[in-house]
Design an enzyme around this catalytic site. Sequence first.
Site, mmCIF file in Angstrom:
data_model
loop_
_atom_site.group_PDB
_atom_site.id
_atom_site.type_symbol
_atom_site.label_atom_id
_atom_site.label_comp_id
_atom_site.label_asym_id
_atom_site.label_seq_id
_atom_site.Cartn_x
_atom_site.Cartn_y
_atom_site.Cartn_z
ATOM 1 C CG ASP A 16 -1.963 0.882 1.005
ATOM 2 O OD1 ASP A 16 -2.325 1.479 -0.083
ATOM 3 O OD2 ASP A 16 -2.721 0.997 2.303
ATOM 4 C CG ASN A 64 -7.532 -2.570 -5.972
ATOM 5 O OD1 ASN A 64 -6.835 -3.310 -5.800
ATOM 6 N ND2 ASN A 64 -7.855 -1.525 -5.063
HETATM 7 C C1 FPP Z 1 -1.743 0.077 -3.301
HETATM 8 O O1 FPP Z 1 -1.198 1.543 -3.361
HETATM 9 C C2 FPP Z 1 -1.339 -0.570 -4.548
HETATM 10 C C3 FPP Z 1 -2.067 -1.364 -5.488
HETATM 11 C C4 FPP Z 1 -3.569 -1.213 -5.221
HETATM 12 C C5 FPP Z 1 -1.611 -2.044 -6.510
HETATM 13 C C6 FPP Z 1 -0.381 -2.952 -6.023
HETATM 14 C C7 FPP Z 1 0.309 -2.842 -7.452
HETATM 15 C C8 FPP Z 1 1.797 -2.903 -7.757
HETATM 16 C C9 FPP Z 1 2.697 -2.763 -6.602
HETATM 17 C C10 FPP Z 1 2.330 -2.968 -8.939
HETATM 18 C C11 FPP Z 1 2.092 -4.110 -9.866
HETATM 19 C C12 FPP Z 1 2.160 -5.489 -9.396
HETATM 20 C C13 FPP Z 1 2.988 -6.487 -9.753
HETATM 21 C C14 FPP Z 1 2.654 -7.851 -8.770
HETATM 22 C C15 FPP Z 1 3.932 -6.566 -10.563
HETATM 23 P P1 FPP Z 1 -2.486 2.387 -3.635
HETATM 24 O O2 FPP Z 1 -2.607 2.932 -4.855
HETATM 25 O O3 FPP Z 1 -3.652 2.245 -2.866
HETATM 26 O O4 FPP Z 1 -1.710 3.790 -2.894
HETATM 27 P P2 FPP Z 1 -2.556 4.961 -1.926
HETATM 28 O O5 FPP Z 1 -3.099 4.161 -0.983
HETATM 29 O O6 FPP Z 1 -1.343 5.708 -1.605
HETATM 30 O O7 FPP Z 1 -3.388 5.681 -2.670
#
Ligand code: FPP
Length: 242
Positions: A16, A64
């Site tokens: 996250d 998501n």
């Molecule tokens: C959360 O950060 C992250 C995600 C919803 C997606 C995770 C994906 C990756 C790390 C990239 C691709 C994955 C792989 C396995 C290659 P957020 O967007 O919720 O952050 P925020 O809470 O700060 O808005």
Amino acid sequence: MIDETNLPKHIAIIMDGNGRWAKLKGKNRVFGHRNGTEAVHKVVEAAARMQIEHLTLYAFSTENWNRPQQEVSTLMDLLIRALRRELNKMVKNNIQLKSIGDISKLPTEVEKELIDTINKTRDNDGMILTLALNYGARQELTQAMQQIASKVKNNIISPENVDETIINKHLYTQNLPSVDLLIRTSGEQRISNFLLWQIAYAELYFSEVLWPDFNEKHFEEAITSYQKRERRFGKTSEQLIS
Ligand code: FPP
């Protein structure tokens, strides 16, 4: 120092903070996800090197899909590219890829690339890397209950025989052990519909670090914290000693 005789067998991570990391740098969320992919690479390599048996990453939840369309398609695109780029390294590091979640609802190209990578790594017998994609624990439990109910209705299972083993067999994680250590980055302290059944006795570790900055050192800190804890599984300290 990590105690190699007391490693968590199964580590799960809620990655996250990509969006906030990008915002702090005055960039858009996509920039955060791109850098989040680099953190995935570092942590997977570290886990394989440390001989962790199972690493499960929450890459895309059933919730998501509600994000802006452009962000969803970027995440799907990053996933395809990461799978293509990492395949050789997974083979070299003897990593077996798996997925949990309803992957049939992913864009066809993502599903195809994923199945292809899973097939190409299926004979590897080192670390099992599981990507949770279009995964939600309530959805997982609901589909398990539907399958079990249908088997009961058709006299394949009798109601008294429905036990934890049968429930486990109907979950996406059927061949995975329970989670020992659950890590969530970015300072948020919640589970967000991840592996609700499988974390029953997991140790929880919340890191303030935003996911794109999470590296091997932070991963080791989480394991060291885990190793200092006493896992009692409902027993007393005295019972554990004797
Ligand atoms: C959360 O950060 C992250 C995600 C919803 C997606 C995770 C994906 C990756 C790390 C990239 C691709 C994955 C792989 C396995 C290659 P957020 O967007 O919720 O952050 P925020 O809470 O700060 O808005």
